[in-house]
Design a protein around this motif. Structure first.
Motif, short mmCIF file in Angstrom:
data_model
loop_
_atom_site.label_atom_id
_atom_site.label_comp_id
_atom_site.label_asym_id
_atom_site.label_seq_id
_atom_site.Cartn_x
_atom_site.Cartn_y
_atom_site.Cartn_z
N ASN A 1 -10.30 15.03 13.95
CA ASN A 1 -10.36 16.20 13.07
C ASN A 1 -10.55 15.82 11.60
N SER A 2 -11.19 14.68 11.34
CA SER A 2 -11.48 14.22 9.97
C SER A 2 -10.23 14.11 9.10
N LEU A 3 -9.12 13.75 9.71
CA LEU A 3 -7.87 13.57 8.98
C LEU A 3 -7.87 12.20 8.30
N SER A 4 -7.78 12.20 6.97
CA SER A 4 -7.73 10.94 6.21
C SER A 4 -6.28 10.48 6.12
N LEU A 5 -6.06 9.21 6.43
CA LEU A 5 -4.72 8.65 6.42
C LEU A 5 -4.67 7.35 5.65
N MET A 6 -3.52 7.07 5.06
CA MET A 6 -3.25 5.79 4.44
C MET A 6 -2.23 5.08 5.32
N LEU B 1 0.61 -10.70 9.68
CA LEU B 1 0.71 -9.26 9.85
C LEU B 1 2.09 -8.80 10.24
N THR B 2 2.44 -7.64 9.75
CA THR B 2 3.69 -7.00 10.09
C THR B 2 3.57 -6.29 11.43
N TYR B 3 4.66 -5.85 11.97
CA TYR B 3 4.64 -5.12 13.22
C TYR B 3 4.91 -3.63 13.02
N THR B 4 5.21 -3.21 11.80
CA THR B 4 5.50 -1.80 11.53
C THR B 4 4.58 -1.28 10.44
N TYR B 5 3.99 -0.11 10.69
CA TYR B 5 3.03 0.49 9.78
C TYR B 5 3.43 1.94 9.52
N SER B 6 3.67 2.29 8.27
CA SER B 6 3.96 3.67 7.90
C SER B 6 2.66 4.42 7.70
N ILE B 7 2.66 5.71 8.06
CA ILE B 7 1.45 6.52 8.03
C ILE B 7 1.66 7.68 7.05
N TYR B 8 0.68 7.83 6.15
CA TYR B 8 0.72 8.90 5.15
C TYR B 8 -0.60 9.66 5.16
N ARG B 9 -0.54 10.95 4.88
CA ARG B 9 -1.75 11.73 4.65
C ARG B 9 -2.35 11.23 3.34
N GLY B 10 -3.66 11.13 3.29
CA GLY B 10 -4.26 10.76 2.01
C GLY B 10 -5.51 9.95 2.17
N GLY C 1 3.69 13.77 2.41
CA GLY C 1 2.55 13.29 3.19
C GLY C 1 2.93 12.29 4.27
N TYR C 2 4.20 11.95 4.35
CA TYR C 2 4.65 10.96 5.34
C TYR C 2 4.57 11.54 6.75
N LEU C 3 3.96 10.79 7.67
CA LEU C 3 3.75 11.26 9.05
C LEU C 3 4.44 10.40 10.09
N GLY C 4 5.27 9.45 9.68
CA GLY C 4 5.96 8.60 10.64
C GLY C 4 5.46 7.17 10.58
N MET D 1 -1.26 -7.99 1.05
CA MET D 1 -2.06 -6.99 1.69
C MET D 1 -1.76 -5.63 1.10
N LYS D 2 -2.79 -4.85 0.94
CA LYS D 2 -2.66 -3.52 0.37
C LYS D 2 -2.73 -2.49 1.49
N PRO D 3 -2.36 -1.25 1.19
CA PRO D 3 -2.55 -0.19 2.19
C PRO D 3 -4.02 -0.10 2.56
N PHE D 4 -4.31 0.37 3.76
CA PHE D 4 -5.70 0.60 4.11
C PHE D 4 -5.86 2.04 4.56
N PHE D 5 -7.09 2.52 4.49
CA PHE D 5 -7.38 3.93 4.72
C PHE D 5 -8.26 4.10 5.94
N ILE D 6 -7.95 5.12 6.73
CA ILE D 6 -8.74 5.41 7.93
C ILE D 6 -8.94 6.91 8.03
N THR D 7 -9.90 7.30 8.84
CA THR D 7 -10.11 8.71 9.17
C THR D 7 -10.05 8.82 10.67
N VAL D 8 -9.24 9.75 11.17
CA VAL D 8 -9.02 9.91 12.61
C VAL D 8 -9.48 11.29 13.06
#
Length: 111
Positions: free
Chosen positions: A10-15, A30-39, A63-66, A1-8
């Motif tokens: 305020n139009s914030l794009s995240l990976m 599926l894993t139970y932990t997901y890292s969040i990055y701006r992008g 860009g790491y957000l937790g 599985m590759k990273p996936f991209f979303i927009t949340v």
């Protein structure tokens, strides 16, 4: 599985980067932990290979957000902002909804 991209909010794009990947009988689990990055996809495509290797190195990535950990999928989860930046409450709610949608949609896993 590759990273996936979303927009949340305020139009914030995240990976969203899955922390681990496992296969049982050739099927992804599926894993139970997901890292969040701006992008977004274009930002990732502009990175060279050595820069892409730094993505999992959270401490060196501005860009790491937790990360979000699912204790009980769809019910109990935690957001940990262990970097220099963090998501707002509304952004966390959106991220969790998007990850739940991803988890519930196996057709998206092969992206």
């Amino acid at each position: 599985m590759k990273p996936f991209f979303i927009t949340v909010a305020n139009s914030l794009s995240l990976m969203i980067m899955l922390e681990s990947e496992a296969h049982i009988n050739g099927h992804p689990v599926l894993t139970y932990t997901y890292s969040i990055y701006r992008g977004d996809t274009s930002a990732l495509n502009k990175l060279n290979n050595s820069e892409k290797l730094l993505l999992p190195d959270k401490k060196n990535n501005p860009g790491y957000l937790g990360y979000v950990t699912f204790e009980q999928p769809g019910k109990v989860f935690n957001y940990i902002a262990d970097g220099d930046n963090e998501l707002s409450y509304d952004e966390v709610v959106d991220v969790i909804e998007e990850i739940n949608h991803f988890r519930d949609s196996p057709q998206l896993w092969a992206i």
